[in-house]
Design an enzyme around this catalytic site. Structure first.
Site, PDB file in Angstrom:
ATOM      1  CB  ILE B 201      -0.818  -0.137   1.206  1.00  0.00           C
ATOM      2  CG1 ILE B 201      -1.571  -1.475   1.479  1.00  0.00           C
ATOM      3  CG2 ILE B 201      -1.851   1.055   1.045  1.00  0.00           C
ATOM      4  CD1 ILE B 201      -2.575  -1.867   0.410  1.00  0.00           C
ATOM      5  CE  LYS B 235      -1.127   6.137  15.825  1.00  0.00           C
ATOM      6  NZ  LYS B 235      -2.180   5.360  16.651  1.00  0.00           N
ATOM      7  CG  ASN B 288      -3.456  -0.203  19.062  1.00  0.00           C
ATOM      8  OD1 ASN B 288      -2.481  -0.997  18.758  1.00  0.00           O
ATOM      9  ND2 ASN B 288      -3.441   0.920  18.340  1.00  0.00           N
ATOM     10  NE  ARG B 290      -1.826   1.981  23.418  1.00  0.00           N
ATOM     11  CZ  ARG B 290      -1.668   1.486  22.177  1.00  0.00           C
ATOM     12  NH1 ARG B 290      -1.637   0.057  22.202  1.00  0.00           N
ATOM     13  NH2 ARG B 290      -1.391   2.083  21.429  1.00  0.00           N
TER      14      ARG B 290
END
Lengths: 80, 443
Positions: B201, B235, B288, B290
């Site tokens: 991708i 991020k 994820n 959490r």
């Protein structure tokens, strides 16, 4: 003669090995060249190499593996 | 559930304490000897020192945390993010000790932590995954597999790992030659000529969907977060809505995330991560298990307090909202402020805060454990504050972001505030045209 020291470039946790199972980067009595890696400082989850800025013989370490160190703190004594 | 031990530090510990207080739950903070002066220690009802500065000897020490829970009379543990939040062994230990784990079950953490198992689960739930071969192929089989997968395709050695020996083919001819060569190299290097193929991708976006599920059969989504602005896979800022999603894609992605949570029997808050290609195709990558750093983005656009929902769900009650109650209102952006110098390759910059002025006013939220005179220790994650702004639309959120970042003063250390100011002056960002390689390509 001597005594030069190797200093911590950054504050954090000092390691003498690349990982817990590995041999130490250098041992007391070893000769090092300027630029040789003698340990790691972990700061904020990133690892930074500690390099000798001069050549010599590592006489003794002044801190233990995993000790907390300050920026500029002497880590090892370097003899001729 | 009456007393929650918060097994974390920094802004997320404070965030959990705030949610507990609103629900009239007592809180127990834990801290390492480097964190005696930390704000979360002062804001909790009780605080217990659990060890030395190194995380392994404190925040990651299972025995010390369980002991602190016992000594303080806590009956629940909230792990926050990072540290032990996705550690199935510790979650299981808490369950065995009779402590409520504020998160999904140990079994769910394990299931989603196993990437191959998570991919199989996603396929069974009809959630799209990155197209690839099921198992290995020989170089002779590669070309027909390539037609099915679609180009460009990555050729990976089954015996390899860590990105070694990956080739990219843009068509059948390249694939045929590349597969033969990859197989020869793989045989020489690993004694195994088997190959995997997977669609590459290119310049993907990273878009994730927040889900909540309770123990009463309710599972909902709270829309997406766009997390494509990254540096070395970290991020830097997140926003919602994603500027790249068409309404139909958004709906399909959100429905996929809920299907996956349901198929996994998932309970509590979770995030389903997808890659998005420039044709609007999306592919599951991982879940994820959490609460996430960027959860406030979702809180700002939905008005739902995700951490309180986590606590309600963990206590065995139904969540307080239904899917029909959740709407995506306006636009929100979170800026991660870290103690790093953006003008010196993001070198860490711990130290004493000398002068702190937080932004405020309409549409501005700051989650931080900083105070003037506090010393940011060098031992933990560099995140020191999150600035979240909300606007009626993306343009207003950006304007508020610019204004709030101008107000924001953190003296004494380097932070990424100047980096974020520059991002909000970047044309590509302001047009919403960015992907996970955007910073690397513009550097």
């Amino acid at each position: 003669m001597s005594d030069k020291t190797i200093k911590a470039p950054l504050p954090g946790t000092f390691y003498r090995r690349a990982d817990p199972g590995a041999d130490p980067f250098v041992s007391e009595g070893d000769s090092v060249q300027a630029g040789d890696v003698v340990g790691l400082v972990e700061i904020m989850k990133s690892f930074h190499e500690v390099k000798a800025d001069a050549g010599g013989v590592v006489e003794r370490f002044l801190v233990e593996n995993e000790d907390t160190v300050e920026a500029g703190q002497d880590l090892a004594v370097l003899g001729d | 559930m009456h007393r929650v031990l918060v097994a974390n530090r920094g802004e997320i510990a404070l965030r959990v304490i705030r949610a507990c207080r609103e629900l009239e739950l007592e809180t127990v903070a834990v801290y390492s000897s480097a964190d005696e002066t930390a704000l979360h220690v002062r804001k909790a009802d009780a605080a217990i020192c659990i060890g030395k500065p190194a995380a392994r000897q404190s925040y990651l020490n299972h025995d010390a945390l369980i002991d602190a829970a016992r000594r303080s009379g806590a009956d629940a543990v909230h792990p926050g993010y990072g540290f032990l939040s996705e550690n199935a062994e510790f979650a299981r230990r808490c369950e065995a000790e009779g402590l409520v784990w504020v998160g999904p079950s140990a079994a769910a953490i394990e299931k989603m932590g196993d990437k191959a198992a998570a991919r199989r689960l996603a396929e069974a739930a009809e959630v799209p995954v990155v197209p690839g071969t099921h198992g290995t192929v020989t170089p002779e089989q590669a070309v027909s597999a390539g037609v099915r997968i679609g180009y460009p395709v990555m050729i990976k050695a089954a015996g390899g790992g860590g990105g070694r020996g990956i080739r990219v083919a843009h068509g059948a001819e390249e694939l045929e030659g590349g597969a033969q060569q990859a197989a020869r190299e793989a045989e020489a290097a690993f004694g195994n000529r088997a190959l995997y193929l997977e669609r590459l991708i290119e310049a993907p976006r990273h878009v994730e969907v927040q889900v909540l599920a309770d123990g009463h059969g309710n599972a909902i989504h709270l829309y997406e977060r766009e997390c494509s602005l990254q540096r070395r896979r970290q991020k830097l800022l997140e926003e919602s809505p994603s500027p790249a999603l068409e309404p139909s894609t958004r709906a399909a992605m959100a429905a996929s995330a809920v299907r996956l949570a349901e198929a996994a029997g998932y309970v509590n808050a979770g995030t389903v991560e997808f890659l998005l290609d420039d044709a609007g195709g999306f592919y599951f990558i991982e879940m994820n298990t959490r609460i996430q750093v960027e959860h406030p983005v979702t809180e700002m656009i939905t008005g739902v307090d995700l951490v309180k929902e986590q606590l309600v769900i963990a206590a065995g009650e139904p969540m307080t909202i239904a899917q029909a109650d959740v709407s995506q209102r306006g636009a929100a952006i979170e800026f991660r402020i870290t103690a790093e110098n953006p003008d010196a390759d993001f070198q860490p910059s711990p130290g004493r805060i000398d002068g702190l002025e937080l932004p405020g006013g309409p549409g501005v939220r700051v989650d931080t454990a900083l105070y003037d005179g506090y010393s940011v220790p060098p031992f933990y994650d560099s995140l020191v504050a999150k600035l979240i702004v909300w606007g009626r639309d993306r343009a207003e959120a950006i304007a508020r972001g610019r204004r709030a970042l101008e107000e924001f003063v953190i003296g004494g250390i380097h932070t990424t505030v100047p980096f974020h100011r520059r991002m909000l002056a970047d044309d590509g960002f302001c047009r919403g045209e960015y992907h996970t390689d955007y910073l690397a390509m513009s550097a």
